[in-house]
Each structure stands twice: as structure tokens, then as C-alpha cells.
Design a protein around this motif. Sequence first.
Motif, PDB file in Angstrom:
ATOM      1  N   ASP A   1       6.164 -15.976 -15.600  1.00 55.40           N
ATOM      2  CA  ASP A   1       6.439 -15.377 -16.904  1.00 55.40           C
ATOM      3  C   ASP A   1       5.837 -16.177 -18.054  1.00 55.40           C
ATOM      4  OD1 ASP A   1       7.873 -13.305 -15.761  1.00 55.40           O
ATOM      5  OD2 ASP A   1       9.755 -14.416 -15.799  1.00 55.40           O
ATOM      6  N   LEU A   2       5.423 -17.424 -17.771  1.00 59.11           N
ATOM      7  CA  LEU A   2       4.784 -18.224 -18.808  1.00 59.11           C
ATOM      8  C   LEU A   2       3.406 -17.644 -19.093  1.00 59.11           C
ATOM      9  CD1 LEU A   2       5.057 -20.750 -20.617  1.00 59.11           C
ATOM     10  CD2 LEU A   2       3.892 -22.039 -18.829  1.00 59.11           C
ATOM     11  N   THR A   3       3.250 -17.070 -20.259  1.00 58.53           N
ATOM     12  CA  THR A   3       2.040 -16.335 -20.618  1.00 58.53           C
ATOM     13  C   THR A   3       1.199 -17.146 -21.592  1.00 58.53           C
ATOM     14  OG1 THR A   3       3.276 -14.273 -20.364  1.00 58.53           O
ATOM     15  CG2 THR A   3       1.162 -14.153 -21.530  1.00 58.53           C
ATOM     16  N   VAL A   4      -0.108 -17.202 -21.333  1.00 58.48           N
ATOM     17  CA  VAL A   4      -1.056 -17.910 -22.196  1.00 58.48           C
ATOM     18  C   VAL A   4      -2.102 -16.911 -22.674  1.00 58.48           C
ATOM     19  CG1 VAL A   4      -2.727 -19.783 -22.373  1.00 58.48           C
ATOM     20  CG2 VAL A   4      -0.692 -20.064 -20.941  1.00 58.48           C
ATOM     21  N   SER A   5      -2.261 -16.807 -23.981  1.00 59.53           N
ATOM     22  CA  SER A   5      -3.232 -15.889 -24.582  1.00 59.53           C
ATOM     23  C   SER A   5      -4.203 -16.691 -25.438  1.00 59.53           C
ATOM     24  CB  SER A   5      -2.507 -14.846 -25.431  1.00 59.53           C
ATOM     25  OG  SER A   5      -3.426 -14.013 -26.107  1.00 59.53           O
ATOM     26  N   TYR A   6      -5.516 -16.512 -25.196  1.00 59.29           N
ATOM     27  CA  TYR A   6      -6.541 -17.285 -25.910  1.00 59.29           C
ATOM     28  C   TYR A   6      -7.155 -16.472 -27.045  1.00 59.29           C
ATOM     29  CZ  TYR A   6      -6.459 -20.610 -22.030  1.00 59.29           C
ATOM     30  OH  TYR A   6      -6.076 -21.535 -21.091  1.00 59.29           O
ATOM     31  N   MET A   7      -7.524 -17.185 -28.099  1.00 56.49           N
ATOM     32  CA  MET A   7      -8.264 -16.615 -29.219  1.00 56.49           C
ATOM     33  C   MET A   7      -9.251 -17.659 -29.717  1.00 56.49           C
ATOM     34  SD  MET A   7      -5.257 -14.703 -31.438  1.00 56.49           S
ATOM     35  CE  MET A   7      -6.446 -14.010 -32.586  1.00 56.49           C
ATOM     36  N   THR A   8     -10.247 -17.221 -30.478  1.00 59.08           N
ATOM     37  CA  THR A   8     -11.219 -18.119 -31.098  1.00 59.08           C
ATOM     38  C   THR A   8     -11.226 -17.863 -32.593  1.00 59.08           C
ATOM     39  OG1 THR A   8     -12.596 -18.136 -29.114  1.00 59.08           O
ATOM     40  CG2 THR A   8     -13.614 -18.889 -31.151  1.00 59.08           C
ATOM     41  N   ILE A   9     -11.076 -18.938 -33.381  1.00 59.73           N
ATOM     42  CA  ILE A   9     -11.007 -18.834 -34.839  1.00 59.73           C
ATOM     43  C   ILE A   9     -12.003 -19.819 -35.452  1.00 59.73           C
ATOM     44  CG2 ILE A   9      -9.527 -19.101 -36.869  1.00 59.73           C
ATOM     45  CD1 ILE A   9      -7.175 -18.347 -35.244  1.00 59.73           C
ATOM     46  N   GLY A  10     -12.647 -19.388 -36.519  1.00 56.33           N
ATOM     47  CA  GLY A  10     -13.610 -20.237 -37.215  1.00 56.33           C
ATOM     48  C   GLY A  10     -15.036 -19.816 -36.904  1.00 56.33           C
ATOM     49  N   THR A  11     -15.740 -19.316 -37.901  1.00 55.12           N
ATOM     50  CA  THR A  11     -17.101 -18.828 -37.659  1.00 55.12           C
ATOM     51  C   THR A  11     -18.068 -19.946 -37.320  1.00 55.12           C
ATOM     52  OG1 THR A  11     -17.520 -18.925 -40.050  1.00 55.12           O
ATOM     53  CG2 THR A  11     -16.754 -16.818 -39.147  1.00 55.12           C
ATOM     54  N   LYS A  12     -17.794 -21.165 -37.804  1.00 60.15           N
ATOM     55  CA  LYS A  12     -18.660 -22.310 -37.508  1.00 60.15           C
ATOM     56  C   LYS A  12     -18.066 -23.214 -36.426  1.00 60.15           C
ATOM     57  CE  LYS A  12     -21.691 -21.273 -40.709  1.00 60.15           C
ATOM     58  NZ  LYS A  12     -23.019 -20.743 -40.347  1.00 60.15           N
ATOM     59  N   SER A  13     -16.780 -23.507 -36.550  1.00 58.34           N
ATOM     60  CA  SER A  13     -16.161 -24.431 -35.591  1.00 58.34           C
ATOM     61  C   SER A  13     -15.876 -23.782 -34.242  1.00 58.34           C
ATOM     62  CB  SER A  13     -14.858 -24.984 -36.173  1.00 58.34           C
ATOM     63  OG  SER A  13     -13.926 -23.936 -36.398  1.00 58.34           O
ATOM     64  N   LYS A  14     -15.679 -22.445 -34.196  1.00 56.56           N
ATOM     65  CA  LYS A  14     -15.369 -21.736 -32.947  1.00 56.56           C
ATOM     66  C   LYS A  14     -14.195 -22.392 -32.218  1.00 56.56           C
ATOM     67  CE  LYS A  14     -19.112 -19.051 -33.278  1.00 56.56           C
ATOM     68  NZ  LYS A  14     -19.047 -17.622 -33.526  1.00 56.56           N
ATOM     69  N   THR A  15     -13.137 -22.653 -32.958  1.00 60.85           N
ATOM     70  CA  THR A  15     -11.985 -23.356 -32.396  1.00 60.85           C
ATOM     71  C   THR A  15     -11.211 -22.447 -31.452  1.00 60.85           C
ATOM     72  OG1 THR A  15     -11.811 -24.644 -34.432  1.00 60.85           O
ATOM     73  CG2 THR A  15      -9.915 -24.664 -32.961  1.00 60.85           C
ATOM     74  N   LYS A  16     -10.986 -22.938 -30.253  1.00 56.29           N
ATOM     75  CA  LYS A  16     -10.237 -22.185 -29.259  1.00 56.29           C
ATOM     76  C   LYS A  16      -8.750 -22.482 -29.420  1.00 56.29           C
ATOM     77  CE  LYS A  16     -10.020 -21.309 -24.265  1.00 56.29           C
ATOM     78  NZ  LYS A  16     -10.545 -21.721 -22.938  1.00 56.29           N
ATOM     79  N   ILE A  17      -7.956 -21.444 -29.593  1.00 52.98           N
ATOM     80  CA  ILE A  17      -6.513 -21.608 -29.722  1.00 52.98           C
ATOM     81  C   ILE A  17      -5.817 -20.777 -28.650  1.00 52.98           C
ATOM     82  CG2 ILE A  17      -6.698 -21.982 -32.213  1.00 52.98           C
ATOM     83  CD1 ILE A  17      -5.557 -19.163 -32.587  1.00 52.98           C
ATOM     84  N   SER A  18      -4.569 -21.089 -28.416  1.00 54.36           N
ATOM     85  CA  SER A  18      -3.810 -20.343 -27.407  1.00 54.36           C
ATOM     86  C   SER A  18      -2.390 -20.115 -27.891  1.00 54.36           C
ATOM     87  CB  SER A  18      -3.785 -21.104 -26.077  1.00 54.36           C
ATOM     88  OG  SER A  18      -3.048 -22.306 -26.207  1.00 54.36           O
ATOM     89  N   LEU A  19      -1.869 -18.932 -27.591  1.00 55.19           N
ATOM     90  CA  LEU A  19      -0.460 -18.621 -27.802  1.00 55.19           C
ATOM     91  C   LEU A  19       0.245 -18.704 -26.457  1.00 55.19           C
ATOM     92  CD1 LEU A  19      -0.479 -15.573 -30.264  1.00 55.19           C
ATOM     93  CD2 LEU A  19       0.159 -17.928 -30.765  1.00 55.19           C
ATOM     94  N   VAL A  20       1.326 -19.459 -26.410  1.00 55.34           N
ATOM     95  CA  VAL A  20       2.081 -19.655 -25.171  1.00 55.34           C
ATOM     96  C   VAL A  20       3.512 -19.180 -25.400  1.00 55.34           C
ATOM     97  CG1 VAL A  20       2.746 -21.312 -23.389  1.00 55.34           C
ATOM     98  CG2 VAL A  20       0.640 -21.685 -24.700  1.00 55.34           C
ATOM     99  N   TYR A  21       4.010 -18.348 -24.496  1.00 55.03           N
ATOM    100  CA  TYR A  21       5.375 -17.853 -24.610  1.00 55.03           C
ATOM    101  C   TYR A  21       5.865 -17.406 -23.236  1.00 55.03           C
ATOM    102  CZ  TYR A  21       2.986 -13.313 -24.720  1.00 55.03           C
ATOM    103  OH  TYR A  21       2.194 -12.235 -24.411  1.00 55.03           O
TER     104      TYR A  21
END
Length: 499
Positions: free
Chosen positions: A166-186
Motif C-alpha cells: 500500500d506504500l505508494t510512490v509517485s514521481y514528478m519532475t519540476i524545474g525547466t532547467k534543474s529538472k528536479t525529480k520529486i516524489s509523493l509518498v503515501y
Amino acid sequence: MNFRSMKINKIRKLNKNTDQSMQQPLLSFVGKFKDTQDFREWNIQVNDQKIRIFYLESVVSKEKFYEVVFVPLSNLKGEHIEEFLVSLHGKETKNEEEIVNLLLKGSFAVCLPDSQKIYMVSFPKELERTIQEPVNEVVVRGSHDGFIENLQTNIFLIRNRIESPDLTVSYMTIGTKSKTKISLVYLKGIANEEIVREIERRLSFIKTDMIISPGYIEEFIEDNAFSIFPQILNTERPDRVMANLTEGRIILMAEGTPTALIMPATFVTFYQSPDDYNSRWIPATFIRVLRFLSFIIAITLPGIYIAINAFHLEVIPHELVIPLKNSVEGIPYPPLLEAFMMELTIELIREAGIRLPRPIGQTIGIVGGLVIGDAVVNAGLISNIMIVVVALTAVSSFVVPSNEMSTTVRLLRFPLMILASIMGFVGLMFGIIYILIALCRLESFGVPYFAPFAPFRLKEIKDTFIRIPLWMMNKRPQSSGAIDLFRQKDSRGWKKHEE
């Protein structure tokens, strides 16, 4: 021109066009890196075929690629090259933007000569610091590991504690130059899906060049950016993240930083510490009460002293009136200016202690506490009682487990000091009432910030300024936004069987 010459020219032209068509995919992304000197090219000769390999030497593991790919590739036959690259999870692509992004993330671009195919093989450079306890969140009991700057390692630390599908990890990328990878965990089935979608919606509106840390994201997605109170809790401790996940909260993490954001947050969550749950409930309740008491002392004590000194000497015992008057007699400044001078001095000493190297920072604290404090009293600039008031206020502001809330507490006392100097206790009460109104109006992702006090929920007081035994906390707090409020059943049922 004879027929033979025309035929030769035609063949040359055809070969030239073919070469250009073969090179065009290469040139389309190679040109992006023409001005950077860490962009490199390798050439491998396989059965009279030239394979070109492009990479950024600053972000790839060249040694690993040489051992796993370069040497075996040199010994292959031409017809097996593509099969070999596919076996290494090489991604075939012709999209220029995708090739550039993968190169920047540590991939090698393997360009085959016989076809216009480019395989991206990932071998990023791995540099990680060791896992150790966060310096700003030290606990007496409990785990002593903390997050690091690698996102996958941080998620591993969470999954190592919560072994649930049930531990869910969702990835996104933010920042047009930095391309920072972030994740939502719930935790699916416990966390509120509406809050998850609301967080994703707010993140989708972020249009900026660079995201360095979750602190950048926090200002973009919090409900009220002009409130002095922090509405998102941050931590570097995996056990704290695990506890909030099981309560139904959502965690946001980013690549390149050890800080995790916890949403939604309430005022009470900033005063909770892992130590509260690692020790028995009676001492934990005592410490929790001290923390909330420290909040009141830190924001009101200087204002109370100013109000008494300027307006309300009658509220103190007669025995203290003469010592108080003697201490302020001869001081050239009014109580407000006196308090401002000392409070700002404390803040300067604190900031200097943080920015300087650790051994020197400790020295600054000693010098500031002893030399400056004693000198200003002997010089007749500050009264003795003011030194005591400022010292108690400073100590109380540092009791808060969260650095963001500690900063808020230190800032709140300045407007209360001004109000106390103008209207005495009346002004002080106006300021406190305004703070309470602001707390009651504030929300964090649709959850009341001052819950369970406003709205008042008596059953949830059990984990606020007090902490009842864990086996009595059968339900999760509604302020976490959880959809499944039942946390446990009667975990002390063995006692009933004995009786």
C-alpha cells in the motif's frame, strides 16, 4: 562530362545524402553541448563498423561503463550489438529532448552506424554520504539514521520500515532547467486521495527554472504564504516520516536534499518529537507540557516584563518593587528599547554561531553569554532583570522540536513587546487574541491548522499537550486527513484475560 563521370557524381551525392541522414540525429543533440568541455565521445571499431558513444564525463561512471559495456562491445559481432544493448536495458530513442535529458542524468548515447538508432545506456555516477543522524533532530531513544541527498536511498529507508504494497510512490519532475525529480509518498487506503490530488494539482502549477530543495516547493504550494506560521512540517528522520505516513499524511521528497515535507500539518505536529513515543507516557507528557509552556513563555515574557515595568507595578509583590526599581534606575533607555537591544543581540549571537565553524561557534556562544551579558550590566546599559528575562525567553524558544516553528516563536515576541509598551496588559492580550484568531483561520490543505482545539475535538486531545498511553490511541487524528481512522484494536487485551 561523360556517362561515367555523371554516374560517379550521382553515387557521391547519394552517399553524401545518406551520410547526412545518418549524422543528422547525432548533430541534433551534439550541438546542444558544443560549448561545454565535459562532453566526450568514444569510438569503437566493431567489424569495420564505427560506433560512436557520447556522454558527459562529470555525471557518468566511466569505469563501470568501460567494464560492463565498452570491453564486451568491442568483442561482439555486428549483428549482436543491438541485442547486447537491449540486454543492458538500453532505451532506443530518436527524440532529441529525451536524449539530452538522459545524457544529463548520467546515460551514454550509443549511436549505431548501420541504422539511425541511438541507445541510451544509464551508468550515473554514484556519490553518497553515509547515513547518519540529522544534526538538528537528535533524539535520546530511537533510531539514529537520517535521510541523505539520494532520493532512491531515502525511499529505501522508508520501505525498509513499512513493508507494505500500500506504500505508494509517485514521481514528478519540476524545474525547466534543474529538472528536479520529486516524489509523493503515501499509504494507499489510509491517506486521503483528494488531498493527494490537490497536492499534485498545486505542484503542476509550478513553472520555474530551478528547484533546489523542498523549501522552494513549500512556498509554492502552502495555503497562506503570508502567514508567519509554517503550514508544512519538514524532517530528515525516516522514523518521523513513517509515523506520519501511518497517520495518513503525505510525504514530499526531492532529489539532492535530505529534507522531506509532511502534509497536511497542524500546530500540534510541530511540538511532537519521536522521543515522545520512544519513552513512557508519563515523562513524555511532562516534556510535552514543557514544550507548550515554552511557547507561551517565549512569546509573552518580554512583553509581560515591559508591561509591568511601564504600567502595572501593582501586580508584583511589594518585596520585588524596590529591587525592580533599583535595577532599572540609571538605565538610559526605556524598557522597550532595552528589550529590543538584548533580543537582537541574542539573534546576532545565534546567527554567528550557526555560520561560523563549529569550534568557533561554541566560543561565540560563551563570549556572547558571559562577556557581553556581564559587560552591558556593568556599563549600566541593561538591567539585571532584563538579562534574566531575555535568557529565559531564548531558552524557551529553542525547546521547540521544529526549527521553522522556533523561528516563528522568536519573531512573534517583537510585535507583542511593542503592544505591551503602548497599552500594557491590554495590548498584550489584544496581540494574543489576534494570534489565536490567525491560528483558528489557518488551514493546511483543507485541514484546520489549530485542530483539535479549533474545531474542538475532545477525543483527540489525547495526543496534543498531553500524550496518553499508546494502547489507548486506537484511532488516528482527523487532523491528519486520513480516511481510515482505525489504527489498532485492543492491543492490551491480554490484561482482560488475566483478570
